[in-house]
Scaffold this motif. Structure first.
Motif, mmCIF file in Angstrom:
data_model
loop_
_atom_site.group_PDB
_atom_site.id
_atom_site.type_symbol
_atom_site.label_atom_id
_atom_site.label_comp_id
_atom_site.label_asym_id
_atom_site.label_seq_id
_atom_site.Cartn_x
_atom_site.Cartn_y
_atom_site.Cartn_z
ATOM 1 N N THR A 46 43.149 34.484 30.198
ATOM 2 C CA THR A 46 42.054 35.398 29.875
ATOM 3 C C THR A 46 42.092 36.586 30.815
ATOM 4 N N PHE A 47 41.975 37.779 30.253
ATOM 5 C CA PHE A 47 41.997 39.002 31.068
ATOM 6 C C PHE A 47 40.591 39.550 31.242
ATOM 7 N N VAL A 48 40.250 39.851 32.496
ATOM 8 C CA VAL A 48 38.973 40.487 32.820
ATOM 9 C C VAL A 48 39.287 41.813 33.512
ATOM 10 N N ARG A 49 38.941 42.907 32.853
ATOM 11 C CA ARG A 49 39.192 44.222 33.438
ATOM 12 C C ARG A 49 38.072 44.569 34.413
ATOM 13 N N GLY A 50 38.440 45.018 35.577
ATOM 14 C CA GLY A 50 37.412 45.392 36.545
ATOM 15 C C GLY A 50 37.997 46.034 37.782
ATOM 16 N N ARG A 51 37.133 46.668 38.532
ATOM 17 C CA ARG A 51 37.529 47.319 39.780
ATOM 18 C C ARG A 51 37.122 46.437 40.956
ATOM 19 N N PHE A 52 38.022 46.257 41.890
ATOM 20 C CA PHE A 52 37.756 45.442 43.066
ATOM 21 C C PHE A 52 36.997 46.283 44.089
ATOM 22 N N ASP A 53 35.675 46.142 44.073
ATOM 23 C CA ASP A 53 34.852 46.856 45.044
ATOM 24 C C ASP A 53 33.579 46.059 45.292
ATOM 25 N N ALA A 54 32.731 46.576 46.137
ATOM 26 C CA ALA A 54 31.533 45.840 46.540
ATOM 27 C C ALA A 54 30.550 45.624 45.397
ATOM 28 N N ASP A 55 30.665 46.418 44.321
ATOM 29 C CA ASP A 55 29.747 46.289 43.185
ATOM 30 C C ASP A 55 30.241 45.314 42.124
ATOM 31 N N CYS A 56 31.412 44.728 42.338
ATOM 32 C CA CYS A 56 31.970 43.791 41.363
ATOM 33 C C CYS A 56 31.074 42.557 41.244
ATOM 34 N N ASP A 57 30.980 42.011 40.041
ATOM 35 C CA ASP A 57 30.173 40.813 39.805
ATOM 36 C C ASP A 57 30.983 39.575 40.200
ATOM 37 N N PHE A 58 31.089 39.341 41.494
ATOM 38 C CA PHE A 58 31.865 38.205 41.971
ATOM 39 C C PHE A 58 31.195 36.876 41.640
ATOM 40 N N ALA A 59 29.881 36.869 41.509
ATOM 41 C CA ALA A 59 29.182 35.633 41.150
ATOM 42 C C ALA A 59 29.607 35.177 39.763
ATOM 43 N N GLY A 60 29.644 36.107 38.812
ATOM 44 C CA GLY A 60 30.071 35.778 37.465
ATOM 45 C C GLY A 60 31.559 35.496 37.386
ATOM 46 N N LEU A 61 32.342 36.235 38.155
ATOM 47 C CA LEU A 61 33.798 36.115 38.107
ATOM 48 C C LEU A 61 34.278 34.762 38.635
ATOM 49 N N THR A 62 33.567 34.230 39.628
ATOM 50 C CA THR A 62 34.015 32.987 40.258
ATOM 51 C C THR A 62 33.332 31.742 39.697
ATOM 52 N N LYS A 63 32.489 31.906 38.697
ATOM 53 C CA LYS A 63 31.795 30.763 38.115
ATOM 54 C C LYS A 63 32.790 29.836 37.402
ATOM 55 N N ASP A 64 32.689 28.553 37.662
ATOM 56 C CA ASP A 64 33.527 27.517 37.036
ATOM 57 C C ASP A 64 35.009 27.660 37.374
ATOM 58 N N ILE A 65 35.320 28.320 38.495
ATOM 59 C CA ILE A 65 36.702 28.475 38.940
ATOM 60 C C ILE A 65 37.036 27.373 39.946
ATOM 61 N N ASP A 66 38.255 26.844 39.845
ATOM 62 C CA ASP A 66 38.706 25.817 40.781
ATOM 63 C C ASP A 66 39.465 26.396 41.971
ATOM 64 N N ILE A 67 40.358 27.349 41.692
ATOM 65 C CA ILE A 67 41.182 27.928 42.750
ATOM 66 C C ILE A 67 41.344 29.423 42.508
ATOM 67 N N ILE A 68 41.369 30.184 43.593
ATOM 68 C CA ILE A 68 41.524 31.639 43.520
ATOM 69 C C ILE A 68 42.805 32.044 44.244
ATOM 70 N N TYR A 69 43.589 32.911 43.605
ATOM 71 C CA TYR A 69 44.720 33.579 44.256
ATOM 72 C C TYR A 69 44.302 35.033 44.473
ATOM 73 N N HIS A 70 44.088 35.390 45.728
ATOM 74 C CA HIS A 70 43.644 36.750 46.071
ATOM 75 C C HIS A 70 44.879 37.584 46.432
ATOM 76 N N LEU A 71 45.379 38.335 45.442
ATOM 77 C CA LEU A 71 46.582 39.150 45.623
ATOM 78 C C LEU A 71 46.262 40.633 45.697
ATOM 79 N N ILE A 72 45.029 40.995 45.465
ATOM 80 C CA ILE A 72 44.684 42.390 45.207
ATOM 81 C C ILE A 72 44.469 43.177 46.494
#
Length: 308
Positions: A46-72
């Motif tokens: 699934t693709f989610v288009r967005g800008r990585f900044d302080a206004d990003c909805d990280f609460a919604g983005l990380t919901k129901d996630i098991d593991i994160i790869y932070h490459l950005i």
């Protein structure tokens, strides 16, 4: 497993995602400004288009996630802004990401740091850098990577969320943008094949640890799945190669004439950056030898020739 990959449309993400999708139990959520090229298992990506900044909805983005790869990252070495801008654009959003991930019960975060800039000048004589060496960044890119590392370590100390920090050397290979600011080997192969003038900063004595993209992705996955929790790993080949040696090897492998133009060096470039990968090897993650620079160059050349 639901996996969030931030920066999935980039060079490393584009090679990591197909490997993650090899496991039919995985669903990958890709966050980036551009949509990644995924030729298989589209229904599990699934693709989610967005800008990585302080206004990003990280609460919604990380919901129901098991593991994160932070490459950005919003910057690359040599093009970074001043320290305040780097912290605002990279560190603050990363801190918010980690806080929201922990609050949502994300189990694990893999952060791709920078082995080439976090250690900085090291001991000044080019000894390969160990994970235990004190960091001495000489540019703001290394400073922000180090700050993100510390933010992740802090969150893991005060919440159940675990992490791996991977200090990667210089990846190269097919699929890397030859016109971008990164990827010296890829760029020089492309320029040689197209008979373009090659511009080198300084006298070409700068030394880097170059790792082929397949080896880099293999290492990332091994560390993420089997590495000691809440630990930091260097990931490179453990071998240094100067820019002039890269130029000479490309010339020998491709048997093409090369026109080289030397331009003034940059103060932000670490003179020698080679990683000590003893911990990686002792963990049993290196099951085969690394792809040689010569083989990597041949693979890149074949890729570009097949594109044309």
């Amino acid at each position: 497993m639901r996996i969030l990959v931030l920066g999935g449309a980039g060079f490393i993400g584009g090679n990591l995602i197909p490997r993650l999708l090899e496991d039919s139990a995985n669903h990958v959520i890709v966050f980036d400004m551009a949509e990644p090229k995924v030729s298989q298992a589209q229904n599990r990506c699934t693709f989610v288009r967005g800008r990585f900044d302080a206004d990003c909805d990280f609460a919604g983005l990380t919901k129901d996630i098991d593991i994160i790869y932070h490459l950005i990252s919003t910057s690359v070495p040599g093009t970074e802004q001043d320290a305040v801008q780097e912290m605002t654009r990279n560190v603050i959003p990363s801190m918010k990401l980690f806080q929201n991930a922990a609050a949502n019960g994300v189990k694990h975060v893999v952060f791709l740091s920078s082995g080439g800039t976090v250690y900085g000048v090291g001991d000044g004589v080019g000894t390969p850098n160990k994970e235990s060496d004190p960091p001495r960044p000489i540019n703001t890119y290394g400073l922000q990577k180090l700050s993100i590392e510390e933010s992740l370590r802090f969150i893991s100390r005060v919440t159940p969320m675990t992490h791996h920090i991977i200090r990667l050397s210089n990846p190269y290979g097919p699929g890397q943008n030859p016109h971008g600011p990164l990827g010296l080997v890829t760029k020089l192969v492309y320029q040689t094949l197209h008979h373009e003038t090659i511009r080198i900063y300084g006298d070409g004595s700068v030394v880097r640890d170059f790792i082929y993209i397949d080896d880099a992705v293999h290492g990332i996955l091994k560390i993420a799945s089997h590495g000691a929790l809440n630990d930091t790993y260097n990931l490179g080949t453990g071998r240094g190669t100067s820019v002039l040696e890269v130029v000479q090897t490309i010339s020998e492998v491709l048997a093409e004439p090369m026109q080289v133009d030397h331009i003034p060096g940059r103060a932000v470039d670490v003179p020698v950056s080679v990683l000590d990968i003893s911990k990686f090897k002792q963990s049993g993650f290196l099951t085969a030898g690394f792809i040689s620079l010569r083989e990597g160059i041949r693979n890149i050349a074949s890729f570009f020739q097949n594109e044309s």
